[in-house]
Motif scaffolding. Structure first.
Motif, PDB file in Angstrom:
ATOM      1  N   GLU A  58      -1.420  -0.964 -37.793  1.00  0.00           N
ATOM      2  CA  GLU A  58      -0.345  -1.585 -38.565  1.00  0.00           C
ATOM      3  C   GLU A  58      -0.620  -3.081 -38.688  1.00  0.00           C
ATOM      4  O   GLU A  58      -0.902  -3.747 -37.698  1.00  0.00           O
ATOM      5  N   PHE A  61       3.668  -6.151 -37.088  1.00  0.00           N
ATOM      6  CA  PHE A  61       4.609  -5.410 -36.231  1.00  0.00           C
ATOM      7  C   PHE A  61       6.050  -5.770 -36.563  1.00  0.00           C
ATOM      8  O   PHE A  61       6.927  -4.900 -36.604  1.00  0.00           O
ATOM      9  N   THR A  85      -1.184  -2.517 -33.472  1.00  0.00           N
ATOM     10  CA  THR A  85      -0.418  -3.313 -34.422  1.00  0.00           C
ATOM     11  C   THR A  85      -0.732  -4.794 -34.230  1.00  0.00           C
ATOM     12  O   THR A  85      -0.702  -5.310 -33.110  1.00  0.00           O
ATOM     13  N   LYS A 136       0.005  -3.731 -28.866  1.00  0.00           N
ATOM     14  CA  LYS A 136       0.457  -4.860 -29.681  1.00  0.00           C
ATOM     15  C   LYS A 136      -0.543  -5.998 -29.516  1.00  0.00           C
ATOM     16  O   LYS A 136      -0.771  -6.465 -28.400  1.00  0.00           O
TER      17      LYS A 136
END
Length: 223
Positions: A58, A61, A85, A136
């Motif tokens: 992704e 985020f 992400t 993340k």
């Protein structure tokens, strides 16, 4: 980067960036947009043909909306997902606390997972549930080296091209193209001609699909 919490037309929250005069999601409905673009036209077709754990990237985020909707899909899935992400501007805790996702995440289990997504540490893998691993990455896509032939699906959810042009170049999509596996898919809310040309220049096959409320089209590309 200063942000303000705003309610969209479907009752769900987004964020507004005064410096860019830009919202994180469609003002017509943040939830509707995410479900339509990233889940219906991205995740669901990939899941329908998945035979291995899914590697998902992704770009942006943000509020965690795409991540929690993806996790929701995996509550009833036999498959697992490795969810990477990238986010250049992680949100401060006081902004996350204002999002009030309780307004549209009615499942208490899912709401607990939403909090867990935001509490997960940056730059390391975190097992949010047995079949959902989150990583993340506090990183800038321009300067981040993506692994080759890795991702089954990319959610491209950066700010609009006129607001963040450095993320909508031929070089960026060449980088993402090499990071996709053969057959891998990219989905985005954007439908600009320059974006589609960059995807094609990266060797991807591009299709225009009906957009979410408030937008005529969206884009899906396949390697």
């Amino acid at each position: 980067m200063k942000v303000e919490v705003k309610q969209t037309n479907d009752g769900s929250h987004t964020l507004y960036v005064p410096a860019l005069n830009e919202h994180y999601h469609s003002v017509h409905g943040a939830l509707q947009e995410a479900l339509h673009v990233f889940i219906k036209h991205g995740l669901e077709p990939v899941l329908a043909n998945a035979t291995t754990p899914i590697n998902l990237l992704e770009i942006g985020f943000g509020t965690g909306l795409n991540a929690i909707l993806t996790l929701q899909a995996f509550l009833t899935q036999k498959h697992s997902v490795l969810y990477d992400t990238l986010e250049k501007y992680p949100l401060p805790e006081e902004v996350i606390a204002q999002l009030q996702f309780e307004n549209f995440i009615l499942n208490p289990e899912l709401l607990a997972y939403f909090r867990k997504l935001h509490a997960a540490p940056w730059n390391t893998e975190a097992a949010i549930r047995p079949n959902f691993t989150l990583q993340k990455l506090h990183a800038d896509l321009e300067n981040f080296a993506l692994p080759a032939n890795t991702y089954d699906l990319v959610y491209f959810d950066a700010f609009a091209p006129e607001k963040q042009p450095e993320l909508w170049t031929d070089e960026i999509f060449a980088k993402i193209g090499q990071a996709l596996k053969p057959g891998g898919v990219l989905v985005s809310y954007c439908a600009k001609g320059s974006f589609k040309r960059s995807l094609k220049a990266a060797g991807l096959t591009v299709e225009a699909l009906p957009g979410p409320p408030g937008k005529r089209e969206m884009t899906r590309a396949r390697k």
